[in-house]
Each structure stands twice: as C-alpha cells, then as structure tokens.
Design an enzyme around this catalytic site. Structure first.
Site, PDB file in Angstrom:
ATOM      1  N   HIS A 128      -3.559  -5.784   2.152  1.00  0.00           N
ATOM      2  CA  HIS A 128      -3.298  -5.969   3.576  1.00  0.00           C
ATOM      3  C   HIS A 128      -3.934  -7.314   3.937  1.00  0.00           C
ATOM      4  O   HIS A 128      -4.333  -8.093   3.080  1.00  0.00           O
ATOM      5  CB  HIS A 128      -3.990  -4.862   4.393  1.00  0.00           C
ATOM      6  CG  HIS A 128      -3.444  -3.494   4.155  1.00  0.00           C
ATOM      7  ND1 HIS A 128      -2.218  -3.069   4.615  1.00  0.00           N
ATOM      8  CD2 HIS A 128      -3.983  -2.439   3.485  1.00  0.00           C
ATOM      9  CE1 HIS A 128      -2.024  -1.801   4.259  1.00  0.00           C
ATOM     10  NE2 HIS A 128      -3.071  -1.405   3.576  1.00  0.00           N
ATOM     11  N   ARG A 151     -13.285   5.604  -1.509  1.00  0.00           N
ATOM     12  CA  ARG A 151     -12.086   4.949  -0.976  1.00  0.00           C
ATOM     13  C   ARG A 151     -12.199   3.450  -1.275  1.00  0.00           C
ATOM     14  O   ARG A 151     -13.272   2.867  -1.219  1.00  0.00           O
ATOM     15  CB  ARG A 151     -12.008   5.207   0.539  1.00  0.00           C
ATOM     16  CG  ARG A 151     -10.687   4.782   1.148  1.00  0.00           C
ATOM     17  CD  ARG A 151     -10.509   5.262   2.592  1.00  0.00           C
ATOM     18  NE  ARG A 151      -9.236   4.761   3.130  1.00  0.00           N
ATOM     19  CZ  ARG A 151      -8.058   5.359   2.931  1.00  0.00           C
ATOM     20  NH1 ARG A 151      -8.007   6.492   2.246  1.00  0.00           N
ATOM     21  NH2 ARG A 151      -6.930   4.843   3.421  1.00  0.00           N
ATOM     22  N   CYS A 173       0.810  -1.227   0.000  1.00  0.00           N
ATOM     23  CA  CYS A 173       0.000   0.000   0.000  1.00  0.00           C
ATOM     24  C   CYS A 173       0.845   1.279   0.000  1.00  0.00           C
ATOM     25  O   CYS A 173       1.455   1.595  -1.007  1.00  0.00           O
ATOM     26  CB  CYS A 173      -0.948  -0.056   1.188  1.00  0.00           C
ATOM     27  SG  CYS A 173      -2.437   0.886   0.924  1.00  0.00           S
TER      28      CYS A 173
HETATM   29  N1  GLN Z   1      -2.277   6.770   2.341  1.00  0.00           N
HETATM   30  C1  GLN Z   1      -2.362   5.870   1.221  1.00  0.00           C
HETATM   31  C2  GLN Z   1      -3.783   5.841   0.598  1.00  0.00           C
HETATM   32  O1  GLN Z   1      -4.750   6.050   1.282  1.00  0.00           O
HETATM   33  C3  GLN Z   1      -1.985   4.446   1.625  1.00  0.00           C
HETATM   34  C4  GLN Z   1      -2.885   3.870   2.707  1.00  0.00           C
HETATM   35  C5  GLN Z   1      -2.370   2.521   3.215  1.00  0.00           C
HETATM   36  O2  GLN Z   1      -1.134   2.265   3.265  1.00  0.00           O
HETATM   37  N2  GLN Z   1      -3.313   1.669   3.619  1.00  0.00           N
HETATM   38  O3  GLN Z   1      -3.891   5.533  -0.590  1.00  0.00           O
END
Ligand code: GLN
Length: 239
Positions: free
Chosen positions: A190, A128, A91
């Site tokens: 994740h 998101r 990520c």
């Molecule tokens: N801040 C980054 C985004 O929201 C990565 C988030 C994360 O590592 N889960 O895309």
C-alpha cells in the site's frame, strides 16, 4: 497523429480501496494525461480494459467481493490477463488471484488461481505484517506500507514481484514480495505504491499501451524530482 488512449478498469472502488489505494488510479490517470494520453476510467466492463486495478480490503469486504468475482467476471479477468493485459492487484485483491485465502476465522475464500500461490492468515500465531516496506524490483528500490494478516506462499508457476529489503513481504520468511504472472502484478505494497514509485507507474502505463497498440511505446519522461525526494526521505527513515 491520433492521440493514444487508455481505458483503466477500477474494480470494486467502493469496497476495495483501503489505505488510500485509490491514489494509484490518480497517478495512472495523471501520469498518462501529462503525456497527452486520453484516459477513461471505468468500473465495469472488463472486456474494455487496457489496464486493470483493484485495491486492498479487509476480510469482510473480501468475502462480499469474492461472491461477485466468482460470477463470469472472474473468467473474463482471467482471459484478459492471459492476453497480457496489465493489472495491479493490492493486498486483498492480490490474494484473490491465488488459489485461496484462508482467513483466521471463517471459511476459505476461493481464489481465481491466476497466481500459483495461496494465502493463510494464522491469527495470533503469527504477528500481523504492518509497517514500512522496501523491496528490490529489477534492481530498483520500491517503497510502500504493508498491513496484512495473510501470509502468501508462491508455487513454481509464478515469480515474485520483488525481494524484501525491509519489512515482511509475502510471508516474513522467504524474502519474497508479491507475485507476477504475465503482466499481472500482485503486491502487499500500500502507500499507495504508485505515487511513491513513479518508475513502476510508468512501467504499467507503457506496458498497457504496448499491449493495446501492439508496438513499442516510448513514454515522454516527466520531472520526478518531487517523487524521488519523497522516496529518499522514506528510505533514510526506514533502511
Ligand atoms: N484481509 C487481508 C489480510 O489481512 C488483506 C488486508 C488488506 O488488503 N490490507 O491479509
């Protein structure tokens, strides 16, 4: 015969380990030790790494880490990846390896351009990317959990890690997930990804040993019945 050994570099464990990504270090360690491989986890000294791991983080931590990564560390990381040392970048860490990450607010965070890719967070213009995700990786199903606002777009000099079967993946548009360059793997999975997908964990361990010892390595097989049961129940729920 001397025991095989692996030095695993865990980058920024205090800042970049959201959503339990530290579980990946536990899996790499255990699945190596169960095979009699001596494991040494380091947090500094990229030069010594046989395998590199960096977990995810929120935008705030990414800004802090980027300042440090753009010291000589970034250049040594690039050299290691060019030498074929395997790495797993989750990520926010994945986003660092592209050309840049443009958050919804604030300045662009420059990337290392190891992956020919860029990431842009569209704020409220695009939802998101949150939820369970399933991808096809070389014909195998890998499961995970994604939670990112950034949308990543791949260029021509990088290939996707997998194809999205369920979930958003890189950008929710082109069905790609993650990125691969040499033996560096970037992904939004994740979960953590490795406990849920032992076949990928073993792939990384084997690759790291083969690059280190410059020969083909056959890993002793382990009983993955528990992991496969867990994956089956996740797949039944989400696909
Ligand atoms: N801040 C980054 C985004 O929201 C990565 C988030 C994360 O590592 N889960 O895309």
């Amino acid at each position: 015969m001397n025991k095989l050994s692996l030095t695993i570099l865990w980058m920024y464990p205090d800042l970049m380990s959201t959503y339990g990504d530290r579980g990946n270090i536990i899996v790499l360690t255990k699945r190596s030790q169960w095979r009699g491989i001596v494991v040494n986890i380091i947090e500094n000294g990229i030069e010594k790494a046989d395998l590199i791991f960096m977990g995810g983080a929120q935008d705030r931590q990414q800004k802090i880490v980027s300042r440090d990564l753009f010291s000589k560390k970034g250049e040594i990381l690039r050299q290691k990846i060019e030498e074929g040392v395997p790495g797993l970048f989750i990520c926010g860490a994945y986003q660092f390896l592209g050309h840049y990450y443009l958050p919804a607010e604030g300045d662009k965070i420059p990337g290392l351009s190891i992956f020919d890719a860029y990431t842009r967070h569209y704020g409220l213009q695009k939802p998101r990317a949150i939820g369970n995700i399933v991808i096809d990786w070389n014909g195998k199903k890998l499961v995970g959990f994604e939670n990112h606002g950034g949308r990543t777009y791949l260029g021509k000099k990088v290939r996707p890690f997998g194809l999205v079967l369920k979930g958003y993946g890189n950008n929710g548009e082109d069905k790609t997930e993650g990125a691969v360059y040499k033996n560096a793997y970037g992904t939004y999975l994740h979960g953590p990804i490795l406990p849920k997908n032992p076949e990928f964990a073993d792939f990384l361990i084997q690759k790291a040993l083969e690059v280190k010892y410059k020969k083909e390595i056959k890993l002793k097989s382990l009983d993955n019945s528990l992991e496969q049961q867990a994956k089956k129940s996740i797949l039944q729920k989400i696909v």
